[in-house]
Design a protein around this motif. Structure first.
Motif, PDB file in Angstrom:
ATOM      1  N   UNK A  49       0.829  -1.209   0.000  1.00  0.00           N
ATOM      2  CA  UNK A  49       0.000   0.000   0.000  1.00  0.00           C
ATOM      3  C   UNK A  49       0.860   1.254   0.000  1.00  0.00           C
ATOM      4  N   UNK A  50       1.934   1.225   0.783  1.00  0.00           N
ATOM      5  CA  UNK A  50       2.826   2.379   0.855  1.00  0.00           C
ATOM      6  C   UNK A  50       3.536   2.605  -0.470  1.00  0.00           C
ATOM      7  N   UNK A  51       3.961   1.521  -1.100  1.00  0.00           N
ATOM      8  CA  UNK A  51       4.613   1.622  -2.407  1.00  0.00           C
ATOM      9  C   UNK A  51       3.658   2.213  -3.443  1.00  0.00           C
ATOM     10  N   UNK A  52       2.425   1.723  -3.460  1.00  0.00           N
ATOM     11  CA  UNK A  52       1.425   2.235  -4.398  1.00  0.00           C
ATOM     12  C   UNK A  52       1.134   3.717  -4.150  1.00  0.00           C
ATOM     13  N   UNK A  53       1.034   4.084  -2.873  1.00  0.00           N
ATOM     14  CA  UNK A  53       0.752   5.474  -2.512  1.00  0.00           C
ATOM     15  C   UNK A  53       1.880   6.400  -2.958  1.00  0.00           C
ATOM     16  N   UNK A  55       4.265   5.915  -5.187  1.00  0.00           N
ATOM     17  CA  UNK A  55       4.388   5.959  -6.648  1.00  0.00           C
ATOM     18  C   UNK A  55       3.352   6.897  -7.247  1.00  0.00           C
ATOM     19  N   UNK A  56       2.109   6.794  -6.785  1.00  0.00           N
ATOM     20  CA  UNK A  56       1.040   7.644  -7.314  1.00  0.00           C
ATOM     21  C   UNK A  56       1.272   9.114  -6.974  1.00  0.00           C
ATOM     22  N   UNK A  57       1.716   9.379  -5.755  1.00  0.00           N
ATOM     23  CA  UNK A  57       1.989  10.763  -5.332  1.00  0.00           C
ATOM     24  C   UNK A  57       3.080  11.388  -6.188  1.00  0.00           C
ATOM     25  N   UNK A  58       4.168  10.659  -6.387  1.00  0.00           N
ATOM     26  CA  UNK A  58       5.317  11.222  -7.095  1.00  0.00           C
ATOM     27  C   UNK A  58       5.085  11.339  -8.598  1.00  0.00           C
ATOM     28  N   UNK A  59       4.406  10.361  -9.176  1.00  0.00           N
ATOM     29  CA  UNK A  59       4.125  10.427 -10.617  1.00  0.00           C
ATOM     30  C   UNK A  59       3.119  11.537 -10.919  1.00  0.00           C
ATOM     31  N   UNK A  84      -5.798  10.769 -13.351  1.00  0.00           N
ATOM     32  CA  UNK A  84      -7.053  10.196 -12.864  1.00  0.00           C
ATOM     33  C   UNK A  84      -6.805   8.919 -12.060  1.00  0.00           C
ATOM     34  N   UNK A  85      -6.020   8.022 -12.632  1.00  0.00           N
ATOM     35  CA  UNK A  85      -5.718   6.761 -11.948  1.00  0.00           C
ATOM     36  C   UNK A  85      -4.847   6.984 -10.709  1.00  0.00           C
ATOM     37  N   UNK A  86      -3.897   7.925 -10.805  1.00  0.00           N
ATOM     38  CA  UNK A  86      -2.998   8.172  -9.674  1.00  0.00           C
ATOM     39  C   UNK A  86      -3.746   8.718  -8.465  1.00  0.00           C
ATOM     40  N   UNK A  87      -4.628   9.689  -8.681  1.00  0.00           N
ATOM     41  CA  UNK A  87      -5.357  10.244  -7.541  1.00  0.00           C
ATOM     42  C   UNK A  87      -6.374   9.247  -6.981  1.00  0.00           C
ATOM     43  N   UNK A  88      -6.897   8.403  -7.844  1.00  0.00           N
ATOM     44  CA  UNK A  88      -7.757   7.324  -7.349  1.00  0.00           C
ATOM     45  C   UNK A  88      -6.956   6.393  -6.438  1.00  0.00           C
ATOM     46  N   UNK A  89      -5.740   6.078  -6.858  1.00  0.00           N
ATOM     47  CA  UNK A  89      -4.861   5.210  -6.064  1.00  0.00           C
ATOM     48  C   UNK A  89      -4.465   5.871  -4.753  1.00  0.00           C
ATOM     49  N   UNK A  90      -4.166   7.162  -4.794  1.00  0.00           N
ATOM     50  CA  UNK A  90      -3.795   7.877  -3.572  1.00  0.00           C
ATOM     51  C   UNK A  90      -4.918   7.783  -2.543  1.00  0.00           C
ATOM     52  N   UNK A  91      -6.142   8.026  -2.982  1.00  0.00           N
ATOM     53  CA  UNK A  91      -7.277   7.952  -2.070  1.00  0.00           C
ATOM     54  C   UNK A  91      -7.459   6.574  -1.463  1.00  0.00           C
ATOM     55  N   UNK A 178      12.694   7.251  -2.727  1.00  0.00           N
ATOM     56  CA  UNK A 178      11.526   7.182  -3.614  1.00  0.00           C
ATOM     57  C   UNK A 178      11.546   8.368  -4.567  1.00  0.00           C
ATOM     58  N   UNK A 179      11.343   8.097  -5.844  1.00  0.00           N
ATOM     59  CA  UNK A 179      11.288   9.139  -6.872  1.00  0.00           C
ATOM     60  C   UNK A 179      10.128   8.846  -7.798  1.00  0.00           C
ATOM     61  N   UNK A 180       9.839   9.780  -8.711  1.00  0.00           N
ATOM     62  CA  UNK A 180       8.732   9.562  -9.639  1.00  0.00           C
ATOM     63  C   UNK A 180       9.034   8.433 -10.619  1.00  0.00           C
ATOM     64  N   UNK A 181      10.308   8.039 -10.688  1.00  0.00           N
ATOM     65  CA  UNK A 181      10.682   6.923 -11.570  1.00  0.00           C
ATOM     66  C   UNK A 181      10.490   5.561 -10.910  1.00  0.00           C
ATOM     67  N   UNK A 182      10.150   5.575  -9.634  1.00  0.00           N
ATOM     68  CA  UNK A 182       9.942   4.305  -8.941  1.00  0.00           C
ATOM     69  C   UNK A 182      10.457   4.359  -7.519  1.00  0.00           C
ATOM     70  N   UNK A 183      10.328   3.258  -6.817  1.00  0.00           N
ATOM     71  CA  UNK A 183      10.756   3.212  -5.421  1.00  0.00           C
ATOM     72  C   UNK A 183      11.644   2.000  -5.157  1.00  0.00           C
ATOM     73  N   UNK A 184      12.393   1.587  -6.207  1.00  0.00           N
ATOM     74  CA  UNK A 184      13.218   0.384  -6.049  1.00  0.00           C
ATOM     75  C   UNK A 184      14.364   0.585  -5.065  1.00  0.00           C
TER      76      UNK A 184
END
Length: 221
Positions: A49-53, A55-59, A84-91, A178-184
């Motif tokens: 969940x944290x990874x998804x959050x 990633x969506x915030x940074x992208x 649209x998908x990113x803010x849905x994921x953030x929520x 963590x960056x907008x390119x990913x969180x690896x």
């Protein structure tokens, strides 16, 4: 004869005590293993969940930056869909983390709130219904052409960008790597074990309070 009976009774008691001790110890170890499995399961869910959050915030922040830097009051179909998908994921992911932290009693109810999730959902509805123009509320189906923004829509995008920038700053400060390119580059075991995710929720809640966000029809109305 009495002594022999006593010895037999004592022997039986000793055997029962040994059996009981072995059984109790085995139950303890099994409970311990079950707790460890449960903790690993919860930790994995939190990390996902944290990874998804993040990633969506940074992208979303990077996407909005490109929109604002273009100098044009327009948005490409791919940008609108991504946002649209990113803010849905953030929520969704923020609400999941908040509920988990509350269920595990990791946070003070007074210090945390659901405003961030509500705001993200409000932005998601604005993007899907008003900007992309889909008839179904929350439908992120891509727009067919470049979206020309009127003044009201452009002002809302500017407001969303300001919020997005602050969310991004909080994410990068609390979860380095963590960056907008990913969180690896993020050490998720460390993030979860050190309760960094709880601090993230508290920081987002504090920002929501300080900025005066309500998360109710701020953008979608």
């Amino acid at each position: 004869m009495l002594i022999k009976r006593l010895l037999i009774a004592v022997s039986i008691c000793m055997v029962l005590l040994v059996v009981l001790t072995i059984f109790t110890y085995s139950q303890f170890k099994e409970n311990q293993r079950e707790n460890q499995r449960y903790e690993r399961y919860i930790s994995a869910k939190i990390a996902q969940s944290l990874s998804n959050l993040l990633t969506a915030v940074l992208i979303s922040d990077e996407t909005l930056h490109k929109v604002m830097e273009s100098g044009e009051k327009e948005m490409l179909p791919g940008q609108a869909t991504t946002l649209c998908y990113d803010f849905k994921s953030i929520g969704t992911e923020y609400q999941e983390l908040l509920q988990t932290s509350q269920s595990l009693k990791k946070v003070n109810y007074i210090q945390t709130n659901n405003i961030t999730a509500n705001t993200a959902q409000d932005i998601h509805f604005f993007l899907s219904r008003q900007l992309i123009g889909n008839g179904v509320l929350g439908d992120c189906t891509p727009a067919k052409s470049t979206i020309t923004l009127n003044e009201e829509q452009f002002d809302k995008i500017k407001g969303i960008y300001e919020i997005s920038k602050q969310w991004s700053v909080i994410a990068k400060n609390i979860v380095p790597g963590s960056t907008h390119n990913g969180d690896e580059n993020v050490n998720w075991d460390l993030v979860v074990n050190d309760k960094v995710w709880v601090q993230l929720i508290e920081e987002y809640s504090a920002y929501a309070n300080d900025s005066g966000m309500t998360g109710i029809n701020q953008f979608f109305n």
